[in-house]
Scaffold this active site. Structure first.
Site, PDB file in Angstrom:
ATOM      1  N   SER A 122       0.780  -1.237   0.000  1.00  0.00           N
ATOM      2  CA  SER A 122       0.000   0.000   0.000  1.00  0.00           C
ATOM      3  C   SER A 122       0.812   1.287   0.000  1.00  0.00           C
ATOM      4  O   SER A 122       0.239   2.373  -0.094  1.00  0.00           O
ATOM      5  CB  SER A 122      -0.962   0.011   1.197  1.00  0.00           C
ATOM      6  OG  SER A 122      -0.249   0.032   2.419  1.00  0.00           O
ATOM      7  N   LYS A 163      -5.447   4.316   8.749  1.00  0.00           N
ATOM      8  CA  LYS A 163      -4.358   5.051   8.093  1.00  0.00           C
ATOM      9  C   LYS A 163      -4.620   6.555   8.111  1.00  0.00           C
ATOM     10  O   LYS A 163      -3.688   7.350   8.289  1.00  0.00           O
ATOM     11  CB  LYS A 163      -4.175   4.535   6.667  1.00  0.00           C
ATOM     12  CG  LYS A 163      -3.586   3.129   6.637  1.00  0.00           C
ATOM     13  CD  LYS A 163      -3.446   2.581   5.235  1.00  0.00           C
ATOM     14  CE  LYS A 163      -2.828   1.179   5.292  1.00  0.00           C
ATOM     15  NZ  LYS A 163      -2.682   0.558   3.964  1.00  0.00           N
TER      16      LYS A 163
END
Length: 350
Positions: free
Chosen positions: A244, A289
């Site tokens: 990611s 996140k």
């Protein structure tokens, strides 16, 4: 004490005991929490540049292009208890998900860790290729053996890291080119594989066997495309896995190879997988996140378009969500933020 009072007392004790036992009982869930963020323009835990480029002119960079991570508690061999799961469900910063979401039933924890490491390695390669392609710098490709299956014809003949240069004399320009050439062989027929190992070229003839589906001829190797870069790019992130961070790696490489700071002083964080062609893909743990990014000081968060709906529903105050479709589009969006001119794609306007 009356019989009724005694019964109530015993029942109360039993309820407390059951509640205690239940709260300590391991459950097959994993708690996802905001993890550390790292500035791709900064240094790693060893104090070394997180991204180091050698053999090409680089330019001073400053500011923040942070990639974000998710940490977890639980999993096979270390399951959380029921009380921890319930507490996580009530905490807006934590996501409690079924164990198989992180640890598939057909994979061991070690295999999951190995897969995460492989994904990080591949994402770095893709990020480097995407950045160089964006800058018009030519990138070569090579077909490399990723793994060899035990008991198959290639076992003991080929090794991980061998570069496949030709199959039956036909150049191996890509993995699809190799599989296409293999498709011409019937099960039990020989195939000659030319390969390069430690700078020396050699060849081996292998007798094909049936694939697990019984329809294809194989020799028992897993291949991957690797890129040949005209200069050295080294990305050192320590014990971090998964794909990611690709978008943020690409942005940092572009920043280092071009004059002037890309961020313009804005604290930018983000997430997203990246293809060598610069396409940004979705990730997991978007809520955690974003929280990690905002806690670190970010005011702009680059968000893959397929994560926009979930991101909008959980956006922390003070964090601007910028939709990231491609590497080129993300660079244009950052430039627009800095200049105050041009369109900045938003998750709210898909």
């Amino acid at each position: 004490m009356s019989r009724r009072a005694a019964t109530l007392a015993v029942a109360s004790v039993l309820v407390l005991v059951l509640a205690l036992v239940g709260s300590l009982m391991p459950v097959p869930y994993v708690a996802l929490m905001p993890g550390p963020t790292s500035n791709t323009l900064g240094t790693n835990e060893k104090g070394e540049p997180l991204i180091k480029i050698e053999g090409r002119r680089t330019y001073p960079d400053q500011g923040h292009l942070n990639f974000t991570t998710v940490t977890y508690r639980g999993g096979p061999g270390g399951r959380i208890d029921l009380f921890s799961a319930l507490r996580g469900w009530l905490d807006g910063d934590i996501a409690v998900v079924p164990e198989e979401t992180i640890f598939p039933k057909d994979e061991s924890p070690k295999q999951v860790d190995e897969e995460n490491t492989r994904q990080m390695r591949d994402s770095q390669q893709s990020a480097e290729a995407a950045a160089l392609n964006e800058l018009g710098i030519k990138v070569g490709t090579q077909v490399v053996v990723d793994s060899v299956q035990k008991g198959r014809p290639a076992d003991g003949k080929l090794r991980p890291g061998d570069e496949i240069t030709a199959v039956d004399g036909v150049p191996a320009s890509s993995v699809p080119a190799v599989t296409g050439q293999m498709a011409k062989r019937k099960i039990g027929e020989p195939v000659t594989v030319t390969f390069r190992r430690s700078g020396k070229e050699d060849k081996v003839t292998l007798t094909t066997v049936a694939a697990p589906d019984g329809r294809r001829a194989v020799v028992g190797i897993v291949l991957t495309d690797q890129y040949r870069f005209p200069f050295k790019i080294d990305i050192s992130v320590g014990d971090v896995g998964g794909p990611s961070a690709g978008l943020m790696f690409s942005l940092a490489i572009v920043d280092k190879l071009t004059p002037g700071p890309l961020t313009g002083g804005t604290f930018i964080a983000g997430t997203g997988t990246i293809t060598p062609q610069g396409q940004v893909g979705p990730i997991g743990g978007i809520q955690q996140k974003m929280i990690a990014a905002r806690r670190a000081g970010a005011t702009v968060f680059l968000t893959p378009k397929d994560n926009c709906a979930d991101a909008l529903a959980a956006r922390p105050d003070g964090l601007r969500l910028v939709r990231a479709d491609t590497l080129k589009g993300s660079i244009s969006a950052i430039d627009a933020i800095n200049s105050g001119k041009g369109e900045v794609p938003s998750c709210a306007s898909r």
